[in-house]
Design an enzyme around this catalytic site. Structure first.
Site, PDB file in Angstrom:
ATOM      1  N   ASP A  79       8.356   5.388  -1.358  1.00 29.52           N
ATOM      2  CA  ASP A  79       8.366   3.977  -0.996  1.00 29.52           C
ATOM      3  C   ASP A  79       8.192   3.149  -2.270  1.00 29.52           C
ATOM      4  OD1 ASP A  79       8.303   5.043   1.521  1.00 29.52           O
ATOM      5  OD2 ASP A  79       6.292   4.324   2.012  1.00 29.52           O
ATOM      6  N   ASP A 123       5.809   0.305  -3.438  1.00 27.41           N
ATOM      7  CA  ASP A 123       4.583  -0.430  -3.133  1.00 27.41           C
ATOM      8  C   ASP A 123       4.469  -1.605  -4.085  1.00 27.41           C
ATOM      9  OD1 ASP A 123       3.594   1.393  -1.108  1.00 27.41           O
ATOM     10  OD2 ASP A 123       3.198   2.793  -2.755  1.00 27.41           O
TER      11      ASP A 123
END
Length: 212
Positions: free
Chosen positions: A134, A136
Protein backbone atom coordinates in the site's frame (compact mmCIF):
# COMPACT_ATOMS: atom_id res chain seq x y z
CA UNK A 1 19.51 15.68 17.57
CA UNK A 2 18.57 19.21 16.64
CA UNK A 3 14.75 19.16 16.67
CA UNK A 4 11.72 17.55 18.22
CA UNK A 5 10.43 14.44 16.50
CA UNK A 6 6.90 13.50 15.49
CA UNK A 7 5.13 10.18 14.92
CA UNK A 8 6.09 8.62 11.57
CA UNK A 9 9.51 10.36 11.46
CA UNK A 10 12.33 7.99 10.57
CA UNK A 11 15.47 8.19 12.69
CA UNK A 12 18.90 7.10 11.51
CA UNK A 13 20.78 5.67 14.47
CA UNK A 14 24.50 6.07 15.08
CA UNK A 15 26.91 3.11 15.16
CA UNK A 16 27.32 3.54 18.92
CA UNK A 17 23.65 2.80 19.63
CA UNK A 18 23.42 0.10 22.31
CA UNK A 19 21.49 -3.09 21.68
CA UNK A 20 17.78 -2.97 22.49
CA UNK A 21 16.92 -4.88 25.63
CA UNK A 22 14.70 -7.96 25.22
CA UNK A 23 14.76 -7.59 21.43
CA UNK A 24 14.18 -10.68 19.28
CA UNK A 25 17.14 -12.00 17.31
CA UNK A 26 16.05 -10.43 14.00
CA UNK A 27 16.30 -6.85 15.35
CA UNK A 28 20.12 -6.68 15.32
CA UNK A 29 20.27 -8.01 11.76
CA UNK A 30 17.59 -5.56 10.63
CA UNK A 31 19.41 -2.55 12.10
CA UNK A 32 22.69 -3.70 10.62
CA UNK A 33 21.03 -3.80 7.20
CA UNK A 34 19.30 -0.42 7.64
CA UNK A 35 19.91 1.52 10.91
CA UNK A 36 16.52 3.27 10.87
CA UNK A 37 13.65 3.26 13.35
CA UNK A 38 10.26 4.96 13.16
CA UNK A 39 8.88 7.25 15.86
CA UNK A 40 5.87 5.81 17.69
CA UNK A 41 3.10 7.76 19.40
CA UNK A 42 3.90 7.47 23.12
CA UNK A 43 5.13 9.54 26.06
CA UNK A 44 8.22 8.92 28.16
CA UNK A 45 8.98 10.92 31.31
CA UNK A 46 12.70 10.20 30.93
CA UNK A 47 12.96 12.04 27.61
CA UNK A 48 13.42 8.92 25.51
CA UNK A 49 11.79 8.50 22.10
CA UNK A 50 9.30 5.71 21.49
CA UNK A 51 10.38 3.88 18.34
CA UNK A 52 9.42 0.91 16.22
CA UNK A 53 11.78 -1.41 14.37
CA UNK A 54 10.71 -3.32 11.27
CA UNK A 55 12.16 -6.60 10.09
CA UNK A 56 12.23 -8.37 6.75
CA UNK A 57 8.60 -9.53 6.94
CA UNK A 58 5.35 -7.95 8.15
CA UNK A 59 5.24 -10.09 11.29
CA UNK A 60 8.59 -8.72 12.46
CA UNK A 61 7.77 -5.54 14.38
CA UNK A 62 9.36 -4.50 17.68
CA UNK A 63 8.63 -1.48 19.87
CA UNK A 64 11.21 0.06 22.17
CA UNK A 65 12.75 3.34 23.37
CA UNK A 66 15.87 5.25 22.33
CA UNK A 67 17.90 8.03 23.93
CA UNK A 68 17.96 11.05 21.55
CA UNK A 69 21.75 11.17 21.82
CA UNK A 70 21.95 8.16 19.50
CA UNK A 71 19.94 9.80 16.69
CA UNK A 72 22.12 10.98 13.80
CA UNK A 73 19.41 12.12 11.36
CA UNK A 74 15.67 12.80 11.39
CA UNK A 75 13.74 12.24 8.17
CA UNK A 76 10.11 13.36 8.31
CA UNK A 77 7.48 12.29 5.76
CA UNK A 78 7.59 15.86 4.43
CA UNK A 79 11.31 15.47 3.70
CA UNK A 80 10.89 11.99 2.23
CA UNK A 81 8.35 13.16 -0.37
CA UNK A 82 11.20 15.03 -2.04
CA UNK A 83 13.28 11.87 -2.43
CA UNK A 84 13.14 9.59 -5.46
CA UNK A 85 13.26 5.78 -5.43
CA UNK A 86 16.05 3.89 -7.14
CA UNK A 87 15.44 3.82 -10.90
CA UNK A 88 15.14 0.02 -10.86
CA UNK A 89 12.37 0.26 -8.25
CA UNK A 90 10.40 3.24 -9.52
CA UNK A 91 7.98 1.08 -11.54
CA UNK A 92 6.49 -0.51 -8.41
CA UNK A 93 2.84 0.48 -8.03
CA UNK A 94 3.26 2.29 -4.69
CA UNK A 95 6.04 4.49 -6.08
CA UNK A 96 4.11 5.23 -9.27
CA UNK A 97 1.06 6.15 -7.20
CA UNK A 98 3.19 8.49 -5.07
CA UNK A 99 4.14 10.40 -8.20
CA UNK A 100 0.54 10.55 -9.39
CA UNK A 101 -0.94 11.88 -6.15
CA UNK A 102 1.75 14.50 -5.51
CA UNK A 103 -0.14 17.36 -7.24
CA UNK A 104 -3.37 16.29 -5.51
CA UNK A 105 -1.77 16.45 -2.06
CA UNK A 106 0.13 19.64 -2.86
CA UNK A 107 -3.12 21.36 -3.83
CA UNK A 108 -4.55 20.63 -0.38
CA UNK A 109 -2.22 23.20 1.15
CA UNK A 110 -1.19 20.80 3.92
CA UNK A 111 2.27 19.44 4.62
CA UNK A 112 2.37 15.75 3.73
CA UNK A 113 4.61 12.84 2.86
CA UNK A 114 4.97 9.05 2.63
CA UNK A 115 5.20 6.71 5.60
CA UNK A 116 5.15 2.92 5.88
CA UNK A 117 7.23 0.81 3.52
CA UNK A 118 7.51 3.57 0.91
CA UNK A 119 8.86 6.05 3.43
CA UNK A 120 11.25 3.48 4.86
CA UNK A 121 12.72 2.61 1.48
CA UNK A 122 13.10 6.25 0.48
CA UNK A 123 14.92 6.95 3.75
CA UNK A 124 17.13 3.88 3.97
CA UNK A 125 17.59 2.78 0.36
CA UNK A 126 16.83 -0.74 1.57
CA UNK A 127 14.33 -2.55 -0.73
CA UNK A 128 11.14 -2.71 1.32
CA UNK A 129 8.26 -1.99 -1.07
CA UNK A 130 6.73 -4.99 -2.84
CA UNK A 131 4.31 -5.43 -5.73
CA UNK A 132 1.42 -5.51 -3.25
CA UNK A 133 2.50 -2.69 -0.92
CA UNK A 134 0.00 0.00 0.00
CA UNK A 135 0.96 3.67 -0.13
CA UNK A 136 0.75 5.12 3.39
CA UNK A 137 0.62 8.91 3.67
CA UNK A 138 0.75 11.37 6.55
CA UNK A 139 -0.91 14.77 6.16
CA UNK A 140 -0.47 17.50 8.79
CA UNK A 141 -3.67 19.44 9.45
CA UNK A 142 -3.20 21.76 12.45
CA UNK A 143 -6.43 23.56 11.54
CA UNK A 144 -9.84 21.87 11.12
CA UNK A 145 -10.57 20.21 7.79
CA UNK A 146 -14.19 20.22 6.64
CA UNK A 147 -15.89 16.92 5.84
CA UNK A 148 -16.73 18.11 2.32
CA UNK A 149 -13.10 18.95 1.52
CA UNK A 150 -11.99 15.68 3.13
CA UNK A 151 -14.39 13.74 0.89
CA UNK A 152 -13.13 15.45 -2.27
CA UNK A 153 -9.54 14.70 -1.28
CA UNK A 154 -10.35 11.10 -0.40
CA UNK A 155 -12.23 10.54 -3.66
CA UNK A 156 -9.38 11.96 -5.75
CA UNK A 157 -6.75 9.86 -3.96
CA UNK A 158 -8.90 6.73 -4.13
CA UNK A 159 -9.42 7.16 -7.87
CA UNK A 160 -5.66 7.46 -8.40
CA UNK A 161 -5.04 4.33 -6.31
CA UNK A 162 -7.64 2.40 -8.29
CA UNK A 163 -5.94 3.43 -11.52
CA UNK A 164 -2.66 1.98 -10.26
CA UNK A 165 -4.39 -1.13 -8.90
CA UNK A 166 -3.13 -0.56 -5.38
CA UNK A 167 -4.36 0.95 -2.12
CA UNK A 168 -3.73 4.22 -0.31
CA UNK A 169 -4.11 4.98 3.39
CA UNK A 170 -3.97 8.59 4.60
CA UNK A 171 -3.54 9.53 8.24
CA UNK A 172 -4.47 13.10 9.14
CA UNK A 173 -2.30 14.47 11.96
CA UNK A 174 -3.62 17.13 14.31
CA UNK A 175 -2.17 18.49 17.54
CA UNK A 176 -4.41 15.97 19.33
CA UNK A 177 -3.44 12.83 17.42
CA UNK A 178 -4.17 11.13 14.10
CA UNK A 179 -7.23 9.78 12.31
CA UNK A 180 -8.05 8.11 9.02
CA UNK A 181 -9.03 10.35 6.12
CA UNK A 182 -11.24 7.53 4.77
CA UNK A 183 -13.16 7.34 8.04
CA UNK A 184 -13.48 11.12 8.38
CA UNK A 185 -14.70 11.50 4.80
CA UNK A 186 -17.72 9.32 5.55
CA UNK A 187 -20.88 10.88 6.93
CA UNK A 188 -20.61 9.40 10.43
CA UNK A 189 -20.52 11.81 13.38
CA UNK A 190 -17.55 10.21 15.12
CA UNK A 191 -13.99 9.26 14.23
CA UNK A 192 -11.31 7.14 15.93
CA UNK A 193 -8.44 9.33 17.09
CA UNK A 194 -5.07 7.75 17.86
CA UNK A 195 -3.18 9.70 20.50
CA UNK A 196 -0.34 9.09 22.94
CA UNK A 197 -3.02 8.31 25.54
CA UNK A 198 -4.54 5.59 23.39
CA UNK A 199 -7.42 5.36 20.92
CA UNK A 200 -10.58 7.35 21.56
CA UNK A 201 -13.85 8.01 19.75
CA UNK A 202 -14.32 11.75 19.17
CA UNK A 203 -16.66 14.09 17.36
CA UNK A 204 -13.95 16.67 16.63
CA UNK A 205 -10.39 15.34 16.14
CA UNK A 206 -9.06 18.87 16.69
CA UNK A 207 -10.67 18.96 20.14
CA UNK A 208 -10.17 15.51 21.59
CA UNK A 209 -11.98 16.40 24.83
CA UNK A 210 -15.26 16.20 22.92
CA UNK A 211 -15.56 12.44 23.06
CA UNK A 212 -18.53 10.20 22.50
Amino acid sequence: MGRAVSPHDLLRLGPDTPAFADAPAWVAASLERAPFVVVRRAYDLEGRIAVGIRGAVRSERFGSWIDPVHVREVLSPEVLRMKKPCSTRAALAAFRLLGTITPICDSSGYAWGPAGSVGFELASGCPTVTDTSDLDLVMRAPEPLSRSIAKKLFDALSAAALEHKTRIDVQIETCEGAFSLAEFARSGAHVMLRSADGVKLVTDPWQASRTA
